[in-house]
Write a protein that holds these residues in place. Sequence first.
Motif, PDB file in Angstrom:
ATOM      1  N   GLY A 106       0.790  -1.230  -0.182  1.00 23.58           N
ATOM      2  CA  GLY A 106      -0.130   0.047   0.024  1.00 23.58           C
ATOM      3  C   GLY A 106       0.937   1.253  -0.027  1.00 23.58           C
ATOM      4  N   ILE A 107       2.028   1.327   0.908  1.00 22.63           N
ATOM      5  CA  ILE A 107       2.961   2.591   0.927  1.00 22.63           C
ATOM      6  C   ILE A 107       3.562   2.316  -0.501  1.00 22.63           C
ATOM      7  N   TRP A 108       4.270   1.429  -0.980  1.00 25.46           N
ATOM      8  CA  TRP A 108       4.716   1.458  -2.076  1.00 25.46           C
ATOM      9  C   TRP A 108       3.909   1.975  -3.359  1.00 25.46           C
ATOM     10  N   SER A 109       2.715   1.500  -3.489  1.00 22.10           N
ATOM     11  CA  SER A 109       2.095   1.694  -4.623  1.00 22.10           C
ATOM     12  C   SER A 109       1.717   3.396  -4.739  1.00 22.10           C
ATOM     13  N   ALA A 110       1.688   3.783  -3.536  1.00 18.67           N
ATOM     14  CA  ALA A 110       1.185   5.395  -3.558  1.00 18.67           C
ATOM     15  C   ALA A 110       2.126   6.248  -4.116  1.00 18.67           C
ATOM     16  N   TYR A 149      -0.840   2.441   6.338  1.00 21.59           N
ATOM     17  CA  TYR A 149      -0.847   2.624   4.911  1.00 21.59           C
ATOM     18  C   TYR A 149      -1.772   3.831   4.236  1.00 21.59           C
ATOM     19  N   GLY A 188       0.023   6.725   2.355  1.00 20.95           N
ATOM     20  CA  GLY A 188      -0.172   6.530   0.710  1.00 20.95           C
ATOM     21  C   GLY A 188      -1.263   7.373   0.387  1.00 20.95           C
ATOM     22  N   ARG A 229      -4.314   7.025  -3.501  1.00 25.77           N
ATOM     23  CA  ARG A 229      -3.880   6.219  -4.425  1.00 25.77           C
ATOM     24  C   ARG A 229      -3.306   4.648  -3.830  1.00 25.77           C
ATOM     25  N   ALA A 230      -2.659   4.817  -2.571  1.00 26.54           N
ATOM     26  CA  ALA A 230      -2.733   3.485  -1.861  1.00 26.54           C
ATOM     27  C   ALA A 230      -3.874   2.781  -1.819  1.00 26.54           C
ATOM     28  N   TRP A 287      -5.239   1.032  -5.317  1.00 23.93           N
ATOM     29  CA  TRP A 287      -4.473   0.069  -5.696  1.00 23.93           C
ATOM     30  C   TRP A 287      -4.523  -1.076  -4.993  1.00 23.93           C
ATOM     31  N   SER A 291      -9.063  -2.293   3.135  1.00 28.33           N
ATOM     32  CA  SER A 291      -9.219  -1.463   2.016  1.00 28.33           C
ATOM     33  C   SER A 291     -10.409  -0.534   1.938  1.00 28.33           C
TER      34      SER A 291
END
Length: 514
Positions: free
Chosen positions: A22-26, A177, A181, A184-185, A188, A356
């Motif tokens: 979640g953090i990475w995708s943001a 997250y 994020g 966006r987080a 995704w 989510s």
Amino acid sequence: MGFTLLDGIVIVLYLIAVAFFGIWSAGKQKTSTDYFLGGRNMPWWAILFSVVATETSTLTFISIPAVAYGGDLTFLQLTFGYILGRIIVAVWFLPAYVKGEMTTAYQFLEQRFGSGLRKAAGSTFIITRLLADGVRLFATAIPLAIIFRFAGLFDSWGDGSLYLLAITVIAAVTLVYTFIGGIRAVIWMDVVQMVVYLGGALFALLLMVGKIPLTGSEITAFLSAENKMRLFNWGTDLGIREILANPYVFWVSLFGGAIFSIASHGTDQLIVQRLLATGDVKSSRKALIWSGFAASAQFAFFLFIGLMLYVFYQGAGLEELNLRTTDEIFARFIVDQMPPGVAGLIIASLFAAAMSSLSSSLNALASSTTYDLLKPVFGTDWDGEKELWISRLTTIFWGLMLSGSAFLFTWLQLSGDDQPAVVELGLGIASYTYGGLLGIFVLGRLFAKPDKTDAMVGFFSGLISLLFMVEGALQQYIPGEGLTVAWPLYTFAGAVIVVAVANGSYYFRKAFRN
């Protein structure tokens, strides 16, 4: 088979992976527009999955099978109205939102009626989400509480304590997250988790069907004999008052479902925020309309799971299955029947899908609080960095508040024997305030004469009037028998009252001035 150490390890690892993904995708959040709207460049198909996962993931997985287990398939009638309602929103509401480059649904009300009504509508959204999403968060705690109970963990703890622990765990992981994020987080994660939890539910269904020692025709005959296969309830044997009070009569479901969907997807910041993240009307429309068909198919899938659970357990009652509420039935099957490791993966995917949905609520509540309440009063000198910082602080605040709301509904649901399915409770709460919100939006779009004073009078009249229609403790203090309507009609009743009272206020004030 029970819940094993391997299942526990799978859950822990999965939750950690979810938080990191979640953090990475943001990516990097530089402004509140990035944080709340994803830069307005999210793909429409991702928004579609996000809308479906946000509105149905937790309650669908947990409570829809319980609806079929305790009743029949008539709940599906509502989803036909949902599709119709989304088409109307796509044609009527979305152009005003997207072309105006709005950040919340309630900016439209400010343009039409002034800042006072925008704040009132934003506050109503916040209260609704606080209550309805408290129910959602309570629902996400059901499988984890069952795991603790049937795995022999925390043996000395009562049901309430187990639910409180589960709610705390879920809320804490979600907040991590979401805080970092932003939307966006959230979007995704919705895409990934919808695929995962549907796959897990399908695996559980196939395993269940394989364990049922009956042929397809024998299953159908058993369900028909138990009156579980009914899809349409035309209400031909009911009077008018009974029809209006029954949420699963076809015409009530279709009409009420359509009006509910217009309100939820046209006035609720939780959904509108996602639709604004696409940046153009065409993409928003595709995401919204197709989400209606996807949500209907998903409801049908989980209702079918409920029927198979009824066959598997031969219609056993709560006491026979050692369950506290009907909403625990599917989670009980997962814990008892799934192979080691797989049970943990399915429960973990459910948690992630639930998180989510919760993160969606946190982000929407924070955006409405920031844009509709705080920024108009305090934000005249905010730069992008400070606005982002305020947005994240409000996210933390609502994480704590939603946890408290879930604690409240835990107490309410466990305090009596005759409680509604969680999905019905959540939809009933949302339907109550959606009437006022939909009415004020319709007033703004179709009626040019009423001003902000008339709108405010109509808005609060609609909310107050519904107290006399919603079946509950207040009705015992009302003289006479009162009027009880089914929860799918709350929205319509509230909207009609808002529009009628606001127009009446305009003509009354006009006559008084003359």
